[in-house]
Design a protein around this motif. Sequence first.
Motif, short mmCIF file in Angstrom:
data_model
loop_
_atom_site.label_atom_id
_atom_site.label_comp_id
_atom_site.label_asym_id
_atom_site.label_seq_id
_atom_site.Cartn_x
_atom_site.Cartn_y
_atom_site.Cartn_z
N ASP A 193 0.86 11.98 4.72
CA ASP A 193 1.64 11.75 3.51
C ASP A 193 2.34 13.04 3.14
O ASP A 193 1.87 14.14 3.47
CB ASP A 193 0.73 11.31 2.36
CG ASP A 193 0.14 9.94 2.58
OD1 ASP A 193 0.91 8.99 2.77
OD2 ASP A 193 -1.10 9.83 2.56
N TRP A 197 4.47 11.73 -4.45
CA TRP A 197 4.11 11.39 -3.07
C TRP A 197 5.22 10.57 -2.40
O TRP A 197 5.83 9.71 -3.01
CB TRP A 197 2.81 10.57 -3.05
CG TRP A 197 1.61 11.35 -3.51
CD1 TRP A 197 1.28 11.67 -4.79
CD2 TRP A 197 0.59 11.91 -2.68
NE1 TRP A 197 0.13 12.39 -4.82
CE2 TRP A 197 -0.32 12.55 -3.55
CE3 TRP A 197 0.37 11.93 -1.30
CZ2 TRP A 197 -1.46 13.21 -3.06
CZ3 TRP A 197 -0.77 12.58 -0.83
CH2 TRP A 197 -1.66 13.22 -1.70
N ASN A 198 5.45 10.88 -1.14
CA ASN A 198 6.29 10.08 -0.25
C ASN A 198 7.64 9.70 -0.84
O ASN A 198 8.48 10.57 -1.07
CB ASN A 198 5.50 8.86 0.22
CG ASN A 198 4.25 9.28 1.01
OD1 ASN A 198 4.27 10.27 1.75
ND2 ASN A 198 3.16 8.55 0.85
#
Length: 202
Positions: A158, A179-180
Amino acid sequence: MKPEYKPLKELNDKTQKYKTKVKVIHKSTPQQSPNKTRYQRLLLKDDEGFTMKGALFDTDIEKYAEALERNGEYELSNATITAVPPQYASKPNEYSMIINARIEINPLSINPIVLGPHYQSIATVPRDPFNTELVDILGVLLYVSRTKPIPRPHGGEDLVREMFLIDHSYDRPFTVSLWNELLGRIIPCCGNPCSDRKDIQR
């Protein structure tokens, strides 16, 4: 004769009979804890500017759904005051007001709910790791880290980067992890998405 109200800063788990005047400045959506207990959070503020968290549980959420409205002012009497567990407290010796059958509620004024963002201070954001409530925060962006890969236990990775925010209510930065797919949504003052080539400081 004008009622004598006890300020929120003087309420604790030993307080018995009292009256206090507060405004409901935040009312969360009901949620469910890992042990299946339903709860709803409130944030109360008195005329001196002091705040106290409030909480409703299970069937009391529906029972008092219309009794305490956001932006409304109320006279509250004899509600149970409990100590907030240290791991969830925003400050030392913090207390919470439990809204249940013991409380007496007298509406003083009900203001229309203002649509749009309702900004909370960083100090009032719950520290409960299982909390999924959405909140609006207005603060100063101090720093955005570079993107870092985080390995997954079963392969792959990730991508994460961190933002550090601060406002008047907290003595150290508040960290927000992205995140991401959320990485490209950081928009600094220049109006362009943040690049990995240069960290942003404000």
